[in-house]
Design an enzyme around this catalytic site. Structure first.
Site, PDB file in Angstrom:
ATOM      1  CG  ASN A   7      -1.848   1.124   1.328  1.00  0.00           C
ATOM      2  OD1 ASN A   7      -1.791   2.054   0.515  1.00  0.00           O
ATOM      3  ND2 ASN A   7      -2.735   1.083   2.300  1.00  0.00           N
ATOM      4  CE  LYS A  14      -0.030   2.627   6.598  1.00  0.00           C
ATOM      5  NZ  LYS A  14      -1.255   3.264   6.200  1.00  0.00           N
ATOM      6  NE  ARG A  90      -5.998   2.018  -0.528  1.00  0.00           N
ATOM      7  CZ  ARG A  90      -5.948   3.253  -0.102  1.00  0.00           C
ATOM      8  NH1 ARG A  90      -4.874   3.709   0.474  1.00  0.00           N
ATOM      9  NH2 ARG A  90      -6.976   4.048  -0.262  1.00  0.00           N
ATOM     10  CG  HIS A 179     -12.533   4.572   2.670  1.00  0.00           C
ATOM     11  ND1 HIS A 179     -13.153   5.627   3.280  1.00  0.00           N
ATOM     12  CD2 HIS A 179     -11.215   4.720   2.906  1.00  0.00           C
ATOM     13  CE1 HIS A 179     -12.246   6.388   3.866  1.00  0.00           C
ATOM     14  NE2 HIS A 179     -11.045   5.867   3.645  1.00  0.00           N
ATOM     15  CG  HIS A 207     -13.716   3.232   6.391  1.00  0.00           C
ATOM     16  ND1 HIS A 207     -12.976   2.096   6.164  1.00  0.00           N
ATOM     17  CD2 HIS A 207     -12.810   4.214   6.633  1.00  0.00           C
ATOM     18  CE1 HIS A 207     -11.680   2.378   6.265  1.00  0.00           C
ATOM     19  NE2 HIS A 207     -11.560   3.664   6.545  1.00  0.00           N
ATOM     20  CG  ASN A 210      -6.903  11.188   9.755  1.00  0.00           C
ATOM     21  OD1 ASN A 210      -7.531  12.025  10.419  1.00  0.00           O
ATOM     22  ND2 ASN A 210      -5.726  11.425   9.243  1.00  0.00           N
ATOM     23  N   GLY A 211      -9.812   9.471   7.345  1.00  0.00           N
ATOM     24  CA  GLY A 211     -10.720   9.684   6.214  1.00  0.00           C
ATOM     25  C   GLY A 211     -11.946   8.829   6.494  1.00  0.00           C
ATOM     26  NE  ARG A 240      -9.105  13.538   3.031  1.00  0.00           N
ATOM     27  CZ  ARG A 240      -9.164  12.225   2.901  1.00  0.00           C
ATOM     28  NH1 ARG A 240     -10.309  11.632   2.587  1.00  0.00           N
ATOM     29  NH2 ARG A 240      -8.093  11.497   3.057  1.00  0.00           N
ATOM     30  NE  ARG A 284      -6.589   8.137  19.515  1.00  0.00           N
ATOM     31  CZ  ARG A 284      -5.710   7.280  19.003  1.00  0.00           C
ATOM     32  NH1 ARG A 284      -5.448   6.162  19.619  1.00  0.00           N
ATOM     33  NH2 ARG A 284      -5.091   7.542  17.871  1.00  0.00           N
ATOM     34  CD  GLU A 385      -8.862  -0.317   3.825  1.00  0.00           C
ATOM     35  OE1 GLU A 385      -8.398  -0.028   4.942  1.00  0.00           O
ATOM     36  OE2 GLU A 385      -9.079   0.522   2.948  1.00  0.00           O
TER      37      GLU A 385
HETATM   38  P1  ADP Z   1      -6.811   6.275   8.465  1.00  0.00           P
HETATM   39  O1  ADP Z   1      -7.975   6.872   7.741  1.00  0.00           O
HETATM   40  O2  ADP Z   1      -5.609   7.167   8.471  1.00  0.00           O
HETATM   41  O3  ADP Z   1      -6.529   4.830   8.123  1.00  0.00           O
HETATM   42  P2  ADP Z   1      -7.670   5.208  11.026  1.00  0.00           P
HETATM   43  O4  ADP Z   1      -8.670   4.254  10.494  1.00  0.00           O
HETATM   44  O5  ADP Z   1      -6.450   4.661  11.668  1.00  0.00           O
HETATM   45  O6  ADP Z   1      -7.264   6.316   9.988  1.00  0.00           O
HETATM   46  O7  ADP Z   1      -8.423   6.124  12.095  1.00  0.00           O
HETATM   47  C1  ADP Z   1      -7.824   7.184  12.764  1.00  0.00           C
HETATM   48  C2  ADP Z   1      -8.839   7.752  13.756  1.00  0.00           C
HETATM   49  O8  ADP Z   1      -9.206   6.691  14.655  1.00  0.00           O
HETATM   50  C3  ADP Z   1      -8.320   8.887  14.611  1.00  0.00           C
HETATM   51  O9  ADP Z   1      -9.255   9.944  14.596  1.00  0.00           O
HETATM   52  C4  ADP Z   1      -8.243   8.290  16.002  1.00  0.00           C
HETATM   53  O10 ADP Z   1      -8.619   9.218  16.970  1.00  0.00           O
HETATM   54  C5  ADP Z   1      -9.254   7.175  15.967  1.00  0.00           C
HETATM   55  N1  ADP Z   1      -8.871   6.136  16.934  1.00  0.00           N
HETATM   56  C6  ADP Z   1      -7.885   5.239  16.798  1.00  0.00           C
HETATM   57  N2  ADP Z   1      -7.784   4.473  17.917  1.00  0.00           N
HETATM   58  C7  ADP Z   1      -8.728   4.912  18.769  1.00  0.00           C
HETATM   59  C8  ADP Z   1      -9.130   4.550  20.083  1.00  0.00           C
HETATM   60  N3  ADP Z   1      -8.528   3.579  20.744  1.00  0.00           N
HETATM   61  N4  ADP Z   1     -10.161   5.225  20.638  1.00  0.00           N
HETATM   62  C9  ADP Z   1     -10.779   6.218  19.978  1.00  0.00           C
HETATM   63  N5  ADP Z   1     -10.431   6.597  18.722  1.00  0.00           N
HETATM   64  C10 ADP Z   1      -9.436   5.979  18.134  1.00  0.00           C
END
Ligand code: ADP
Length: 399
Positions: A7, A14, A90, A179, A207, A210-211, A240, A284, A385
């Site tokens: 990826n 990754k 990916r 996604h 989903h 972060n995105g 975003r 968080r 994924e």
């Molecule tokens: P990406 O889109 O970069 O793959 P992720 O799926 O890793 O992102 O999601 C990142 C988000 O998930 C962040 O906003 C983070 O706060 C949240 N997150 C990750 N672990 C936890 C947790 N243990 N408790 C609450 N939120 C979490």
């Protein structure tokens, strides 16, 4: 069969090496800061992770080092590259032509090069990863798995934007959705968990990472999704904006003198949870601040919840029914407070969760949080994924 899944991001690569017979991950890791220094974190089960700092000039150099690590005496899990049966890539965007996972051929690469203008961030690194593999392991079959292909059967009235039609015909401006591999994986997992054929289910998959994107899945096929021409459309995300009135962009350019790039940076990198809260893109941190009484953090969370609820509501209308809602990705899998707020006051649609179960959910496994007697099932399902990419790669490489 051993499959390497790659990826590639703009400055990262990754990787995960799967043993498909046992569905095991033999090794995985991440190369970061490619082109601006370089680090690799390499992990194997039951062994300390290895962290290296080295000069990774480009994705090819990073891949070369990854292959050396996978085959090394000290940190390796295979004896030679020839043990890798296939590589799965990916690829975020397959454009209009690549409607399903495909063997990487010259014509696939050529087509992907033509759509770089509509996929400027993810296209070039994905292409670099594929080209590096073709050079370093020319004997090994390469498969490209596209985020967009889950949406290839969405109907035109859902993917055509109501702007002059020639922009679709000439410039390929339309909704593509992203996604898809994650939404496809969790909807299939959900059907397994419910013990029902996916063909009989109407599912909304959320989903939230972060995105973030939300997809309506009818009988195993995506019928609509929140992301569009780019991963910018839809609900509020980490940085975003999600969907905003399009005139805000020219208005900012005209009144503030911003360039197109500057406005793009604002809506892509400085908005969302970060932009509204002024605190962080990480849910968080925003949650913590909101709990401590920070009004803007509270507002950022309210905007997110409202966006998710609105999408669920509109997808129930499009699906004309609903059997299940799935939460996945960083926020969806881990943040019980967000799930509770999304599902609050949704009983009219049949969505009711067991708050205790939701709070005391088990991480890392599919988890049922449905309230007793609720019409709609609500589950937390960890996405994977990479495994989905490995499955597609195995299927195509074996053909
Ligand atoms: P990406 O889109 O970069 O793959 P992720 O799926 O890793 O992102 O999601 C990142 C988000 O998930 C962040 O906003 C983070 O706060 C949240 N997150 C990750 N672990 C936890 C947790 N243990 N408790 C609450 N939120 C979490």
């Amino acid at each position: 069969m051993k499959i390497l899944v790659l990826n590639a991001g703009s400055s990262s690569l990754k990787y995960q090496l799967f043993n498909m017979e046992s569905s095991e991950v033999l090794a995985k890791g991440n190369c970061e800061r490619i082109g601006a220094g370089g680090t690799i974190t390499h992990k194997r089960p039951n062994a300390d992770p290895l962290f290296e700092e080295l000069n990774l000039e480009n994705h090819g150099v990073a891949l070369e080092r990854v292959l050396a690590l996978l085959c090394s005496d000290e940190y390796g899990v295979i004896k030679s590259i020839s043990e890798i049966d296939a590589v799965g890539h990916r690829v975020a965007h397959g454009g209009e032509q690549l409607k399903e996972s495909s063997i990487v051929t010259e014509s696939v690469i050529k087509y992907l090069e033509t759509i770089v203008p509509i996929n400027p961030l993810h296209g070039p690194p994905a292409l670099a990863g594929m080209k590096a593999c073709l050079e370093l392991m020319p004997e090994v079959k390469q498969v490209a798995v596209f985020d967009t292909s889950f949406y290839s059967e969405i109907e035109d009235f859902r993917y055509i934007y109501p702007i002059p039609y020639e922009f679709y015909e000439n410039d390929k401006i339309r909704r593509y959705g992203f996604h898809g591999t994650s939404h496809r994986y969790v909807s299939a997992q959900l059907a397994k968990c419910l013990g029902k054929p996916i063909e009989e289910l109407k599912i909304i998959t959320c989903h939230l990472g972060n995105g973030s994107s939300i997809t309506a899945v009818d009988g195993g096929k995506a019928i609509d999704t929140s992301m569009g021409f780019s991963p910018q459309e839809g609900i509020e995300m980490g940085t975003r904006s999600g969907s905003i009135d399009p005139t805000i962009v020219p208005y900012l350019m005209k009144t503030k003198g911003y360039t197109a790039q500057e406005v793009e940076d604002i809506i892509n990198k400085k908005s969302g949870l970060l932009g509204v809260s002024g605190i962080s893109n990480d849910c968080r941190n925003v949650n913590e601040a909101a709990e401590a009484g920070n009004k803007r953090a509270e507002l950022a969370i309210k905007i997110l919840i409202n966006g998710i609820k609105k999408h669920i509501g509109s997808y129930v209308a499009e699906l004309n029914g609903l059997d299940a809602v799935v939460f996945t990705a960083g926020i969806g899998e881990n943040d019980w407070t967000i799930r509770e707020k999304v599902c609050d006051n949704m009983d009219y649609l049949g969505i009711e969760i067991d708050k205790e179960k939701n709070k005391n959910f088990k991480r890392g496994i599919p988890f049922d949080i449905t309230a007793k007697g609720a019409k709609v099932a609500t589950w937390v399902i960890p996405t994977d994924e990479e495994y989905m990419i490995a499955i597609d790669t195995q299927r195509l490489a074996n053909k």
